[in-house]
Design an enzyme around this catalytic site. Sequence first.
Site, mmCIF file in Angstrom:
data_model
loop_
_atom_site.group_PDB
_atom_site.id
_atom_site.type_symbol
_atom_site.label_atom_id
_atom_site.label_comp_id
_atom_site.label_asym_id
_atom_site.label_seq_id
_atom_site.Cartn_x
_atom_site.Cartn_y
_atom_site.Cartn_z
ATOM 1 N N ASP A 139 0.848 -1.191 0.000
ATOM 2 C CA ASP A 139 0.000 0.000 0.000
ATOM 3 C C ASP A 139 0.890 1.250 0.000
ATOM 4 O O ASP A 139 2.091 1.176 0.299
ATOM 5 C CB ASP A 139 -0.871 -0.063 1.258
ATOM 6 C CG ASP A 139 -1.715 1.173 1.454
ATOM 7 O OD1 ASP A 139 -2.262 1.689 0.468
ATOM 8 O OD2 ASP A 139 -1.823 1.634 2.619
ATOM 9 N N ASP B 19 -0.289 5.005 1.202
ATOM 10 C CA ASP B 19 -0.459 5.965 2.300
ATOM 11 C C ASP B 19 -0.321 5.323 3.675
ATOM 12 O O ASP B 19 -0.958 4.325 3.976
ATOM 13 C CB ASP B 19 -1.817 6.673 2.166
ATOM 14 C CG ASP B 19 -1.865 7.447 0.858
ATOM 15 O OD1 ASP B 19 -0.938 8.233 0.631
ATOM 16 O OD2 ASP B 19 -2.796 7.225 0.075
HETATM 17 MG MG LIG Z 1 -2.812 3.129 3.558
#
Ligand SMILES: [Mg+2]
Length: 176
Positions: free
Chosen positions: A9, A11
């Site tokens: 991922d 963020d």
């Molecule tokens: Mg995230």
Amino acid sequence: MTKQRIAVDMDEVIADSIARFQEWYLRDYQLELTLDQLQGKSAYQAVALEHQPIIRDYVNQEGFFRDLPVIKDSQQVLRALSERYELFIATAAMEFPNCFRDKYDWLQQHFPFIPWSNYVFCGDKSILNADYLIDDNAFNFERFRGEGILFNAPHNIHETGYRRVHSWQEVGELLL
Ligand SMILES: [Mg+2]
């Protein structure tokens, strides 16, 4: 032998989006948003009720995802992982259409060893076919077919269902 796949991922895993919330909140309200305030909460939940609509909308604004700081050690550990695994960046970018260009440019700048062919700008991450998913949002693991590895973040401290890592050093120890 085929390499195992790791999906990562963006963020709060490789990109420090909390720093942007703090920066903009300070800019707009002259108030600090501390990590203590963020424990167990989304950014908008950590601020005064009357500020919530504005904070909640930050992610939709152009530039929110531009030039985010890189999470400590993520470049070094991902580079090492890229020798042994097939690496994919998997971000639920569809939620915030203004982020596409910023995220793409950011990846090119900070993770040049991951080719664009391995970027997955998606919505529902259950479509991913990988052996591991490193993410700070546990809901992405519910229908994920591989093993979810929860990257520690202030908002997820109460989550207990998955293996948790607190740093990229720890990811390295686990997967290298
Ligand atoms: Mg995230």
